[in-house]
Design an enzyme around this catalytic site. Structure first.
Site, PDB file in Angstrom:
ATOM      1  CG  ASP A   1      -1.756   1.212   1.361  1.00 22.91           C
ATOM      2  OD1 ASP A   1      -1.728   2.035   0.425  1.00 22.91           O
ATOM      3  OD2 ASP A   1      -2.437   1.360   2.390  1.00 22.91           O
TER       4      ASP A   1
ATOM      5  CD  GLU B   1      34.997  12.966  -0.552  1.00 31.31           C
ATOM      6  OE1 GLU B   1      35.568  13.339   0.495  1.00 31.31           O
ATOM      7  OE2 GLU B   1      35.123  13.559  -1.628  1.00 31.31           O
TER       8      GLU B   1
ATOM      9  CD  GLU C   1      32.633  15.105   6.024  1.00 35.15           C
ATOM     10  OE1 GLU C   1      33.831  15.328   5.773  1.00 35.15           O
ATOM     11  OE2 GLU C   1      31.792  16.011   6.184  1.00 35.15           O
TER      12      GLU C   1
ATOM     13  CD  GLU D   1      36.284  14.566   7.692  1.00 37.82           C
ATOM     14  OE1 GLU D   1      36.692  15.633   8.168  1.00 37.82           O
ATOM     15  OE2 GLU D   1      36.588  14.178   6.547  1.00 37.82           O
TER      16      GLU D   1
ATOM     17  CD  GLU E   1      35.331  11.550   3.989  1.00 33.66           C
ATOM     18  OE1 GLU E   1      35.126  12.714   4.392  1.00 33.66           O
ATOM     19  OE2 GLU E   1      35.998  11.284   2.975  1.00 33.66           O
TER      20      GLU E   1
ATOM     21  CG  HIS F   1      32.715  16.620  -0.135  1.00 38.07           C
ATOM     22  ND1 HIS F   1      34.032  16.748   0.244  1.00 38.07           N
ATOM     23  CD2 HIS F   1      32.022  17.551   0.555  1.00 38.07           C
ATOM     24  CE1 HIS F   1      34.134  17.730   1.138  1.00 38.07           C
ATOM     25  NE2 HIS F   1      32.922  18.226   1.341  1.00 38.07           N
TER      26      HIS F   1
ATOM     27  CD  GLU G   1      35.228  17.030  -3.400  1.00 36.47           C
ATOM     28  OE1 GLU G   1      36.115  17.907  -3.541  1.00 36.47           O
ATOM     29  OE2 GLU G   1      35.199  16.247  -2.439  1.00 36.47           O
TER      30      GLU G   1
ATOM     31  NE  ARG H   1      34.839  20.988  -0.805  1.00 40.85           N
ATOM     32  CZ  ARG H   1      34.607  22.056  -0.037  1.00 40.85           C
ATOM     33  NH1 ARG H   1      34.096  23.147  -0.572  1.00 40.85           N
ATOM     34  NH2 ARG H   1      34.896  22.029   1.230  1.00 40.85           N
TER      35      ARG H   1
HETATM   36  P1  ADP Z   1      38.694  14.058  -0.796  1.00 39.58           P
HETATM   37  O1  ADP Z   1      40.077  14.359  -1.222  1.00 39.58           O
HETATM   38  O2  ADP Z   1      37.714  15.037  -1.354  1.00 39.58           O
HETATM   39  O3  ADP Z   1      38.554  13.866   0.699  1.00 39.58           O
HETATM   40  P2  ADP Z   1      38.268  11.191  -0.980  1.00 39.58           P
HETATM   41  O4  ADP Z   1      39.572  10.554  -1.283  1.00 39.58           O
HETATM   42  O5  ADP Z   1      37.776  11.132   0.425  1.00 39.58           O
HETATM   43  O6  ADP Z   1      38.334  12.696  -1.532  1.00 39.58           O
HETATM   44  O7  ADP Z   1      37.117  10.570  -1.914  1.00 39.58           O
HETATM   45  C1  ADP Z   1      37.204  10.591  -3.293  1.00 39.58           C
HETATM   46  C2  ADP Z   1      36.052   9.818  -3.903  1.00 39.58           C
HETATM   47  O8  ADP Z   1      36.089  10.001  -5.324  1.00 39.58           O
HETATM   48  C3  ADP Z   1      36.112   8.304  -3.681  1.00 39.58           C
HETATM   49  O9  ADP Z   1      34.836   7.808  -3.364  1.00 39.58           O
HETATM   50  C4  ADP Z   1      36.576   7.786  -5.050  1.00 39.58           C
HETATM   51  O10 ADP Z   1      36.170   6.449  -5.329  1.00 39.58           O
HETATM   52  C5  ADP Z   1      35.888   8.770  -5.973  1.00 39.58           C
HETATM   53  N1  ADP Z   1      36.421   8.787  -7.342  1.00 39.58           N
HETATM   54  C6  ADP Z   1      37.656   8.501  -7.793  1.00 39.58           C
HETATM   55  N2  ADP Z   1      37.708   8.545  -9.141  1.00 39.58           N
HETATM   56  C7  ADP Z   1      36.463   8.886  -9.570  1.00 39.58           C
HETATM   57  C8  ADP Z   1      35.859   9.074 -10.857  1.00 39.58           C
HETATM   58  N3  ADP Z   1      36.554   8.938 -11.981  1.00 39.58           N
HETATM   59  N4  ADP Z   1      34.552   9.402 -10.893  1.00 39.58           N
HETATM   60  C9  ADP Z   1      33.828   9.545  -9.767  1.00 39.58           C
HETATM   61  N5  ADP Z   1      34.335   9.367  -8.551  1.00 39.58           N
HETATM   62  C10 ADP Z   1      35.634   9.043  -8.432  1.00 39.58           C
HETATM   63 MG    MG Z   2      35.821  15.616  -0.649  1.00 38.81          MG
HETATM   64 MG    MG Z   3      35.493  14.703   4.602  1.00 38.54          MG
HETATM   65 MG    MG Z   4      37.136  12.698   1.773  1.00 34.35          MG
END
Ligand code: ADP
Ligand code: MG
Ligand code: MG
Ligand code: MG
Ligand code: MG
Length: 443
Positions: free
Chosen positions: A53, A131, A133, A187, A194, A243, A332, A334
């Site tokens: 439902d 990402e 958090e 974090e 994270e 992010h 990215e 954010r």
């Molecule tokens: P930050 O430096 O912003 O803290 P993180 O290392 O915590 O970044 O996270 C980066 C994220 O981006 C990870 O989940 C990773 O798998 C993802 N990532 C890496 N390459 C690609 C891509 N080509 N397309 C989309 N996401 C990606």
């Molecule tokens: Mg980030």
């Molecule tokens: Mg972070």
């Molecule tokens: Mg990160």
């Protein structure tokens, strides 16, 4: 789904000695919902689907058209690792259909599917890497409290980081459920964490976001903790973001954002995608930041974005291009926070990016200086605009953006509008602690 697929998965269910099956889906506000069925009902679920439902699910259907059918996506079969072996439970993520066999327009997963198909028509696969958090609070008398579990900071180690064991258990559970965990860390804020998992196509990743949240909550609770994905649970310290790293790949697996010969090694496609996001980001905010509280995170001083701009060198920009290139070339965004519905958020981001590509949009000049250090006047001269400051505002921006509305579909948009109005009215009329502290004694 073919008969072979059904018999293969039924065999697997029997081999895994699964007793219960949870049929999972997500409502408009991003809450995971499920119905449990005994394993012997699996065949019926996999062939005819299971009726439920829809009128009691937020943003789903009116009473007179409330019958809905859940159809399991067999690729999402996973054992729930925290259930005892004697009571083994597995889940399927489901697509929702009307009794007439049509995909239901209020199913967020369908909305993302449609957008992903739009990208496929243009020759692209949309990849996202969110990402998430979150905070760990102590449970007190069976209820979440605001008691922090530790006083650690960014990248801290035990013993400050009491959550090491919890994080390890969460990672083990997620790995059992097929996640490819890349990293985890404490974090910036106390008790904030994270855990990053590998990016993948947007539909799979949106499913993963939902699974991530309920697995994390479940494991935390086993240790007397409440994992909260609220955007800004405590005034004065960083809120929690989600992010969202985005990229397009071509059907043969090449990263379409990478061009070794281009300025910044960012392809034309990447630049247009960025331009599309920036053009529509105010409307995207309605879905990426869907709670009243979300806007308390989007303020200066706490690493969260506020101003609309992009940069390949400045970490504080709303749209950041992280340094890695080649396969890891990505953009990215954010602003999203983990209270968002990931299906709707990814659909809105993708629609915006594709609009940039279809209409050859050009991004503004990149904002490589720290925008937070600029004066209001300097920002105005540079043409830097701000994100909506409230749910009320972002909802108005969504209503005024036909492209994003069209991507989300009228059923979802009408419901988002209604939810925002009710939520805003409830908040607007509430008398808060802040007000009594400020005015009671004075007036
Ligand atoms: P930050 O430096 O912003 O803290 P993180 O290392 O915590 O970044 O996270 C980066 C994220 O981006 C990870 O989940 C990773 O798998 C993802 N990532 C890496 N390459 C690609 C891509 N080509 N397309 C989309 N996401 C990606
Ligand atoms: Mg980030
Ligand atoms: Mg972070
Ligand atoms: Mg990160
Ligand atoms: Mg990192």
């Amino acid at each position: 789904m073919s008969g072979d697929d059904v018999s293969r998965i039924l065999e697997q269910i029997e081999k895994d000695r699964v007793k219960f099956i949870r049929l999972q889906f997500t409502d408009i506000i991003g809450m995971a919902k499920n119905v449990a069925i005994p394993a012997k009902q699996a065949e019926k679920a996999l062939t005819d689907g299971i009726s439920f439902d829809g009128s009691s699910i937020q943003g789903f259907a009116r009473i007179e058209e409330s019958d809905m059918v859940l159809k399991p996506d067999i690729s999402t079969y996973r054992i729930l690792p925290w259930r005892p072996d004697t009571m083994r439970a597995a889940r399927f993520i489901c697509d929702i259909y009307t009794p007439k066999g049509k995909p239901f327009e209020g199913d967020p997963r369908y909305i993302l599917r449609k957008q992903v198909e739009e990208a496929a028509k243009m020759g692209y696969i949309f990849n996202t890497g969110p990402e998430l958090e979150f905070f760990l609070f102590r449970q007190e008398d069976g209820k979440p409290s605001l008691e922090l579990q530790d006083t650690g900071g960014y990248f801290d180690l035990a013993p400050t980081d009491l959550a090491e064991d919890v994080r390890r258990d969460i990672i083990i559970a997620l790995t059992d459920m097929g996640f490819d965990i890349e990293a985890s860390h404490h974090e910036v804020a106390e008790s904030q964490h994270e855990i990053d998992f590998k990016y993948g196509d947007a539909l799979m990743t949106a499913d993963n976001v939902i699974t991530f949240k309920f697995a994390t909550k479940t494991i935390a609770l086993q240790r007397g903790l409440h994992a909260s994905f609220m955007a800004k649970p405590i005034f004065g310290i960083n809120g929690s973001g989600m992010h969202t790293n985005c990229s397009l790949s071509t059907m043969d697996g090449q990263n379409a954002f990478y061009d070794p010969a281009a300025p910044l090694q960012l392809s034309d496609i990447a630049m247009k995608f960025i331009a599309g996001i920036l053009k529509h980001v105010k409307a995207i905010t309605r879905v990426a930041n869907p709670t009243i509280n979300s806007y308390k995170r989007l303020v200066p001083g706490y690493e969260a974005p506020v101003y609309i701009g992009w940069s390949a060198s400045n970490r504080t920009a709303l749209v950041r291009v992280p340094a890695p290139r080649g396969r890891s070339t990505r953009v990215e965004l954010r602003s999203p926070d983990p209270t968002c519905n990931p299906y709707l958020t990814f659909a809105a981001i993708l629609a915006a990016g594709l609009d940039g590509i279809k209409n050859d949009l050009e991004p503004p000049k990149s904002a490589d200086k720290n925008i937070f250090h600029m004066t209001a006047g300097q920002r105005k001269d540079e043409g830097i605009d701000t994100l909506p400051g409230s749910l009320f505002e972002s909802n108005q921006f969504l209503m005024a953006d036909p492209l994003i509305c069209n991507a989300l579909g009228s059923h979802i948009v009408e419901n988002l509008n209604l939810i925002a109005e009710i939520e805003w009215d409830s908040f607007r009329t509430a008398v808060t602690d802040w007000e009594t502290k400020r005015y009671l004694a004075t007036y």
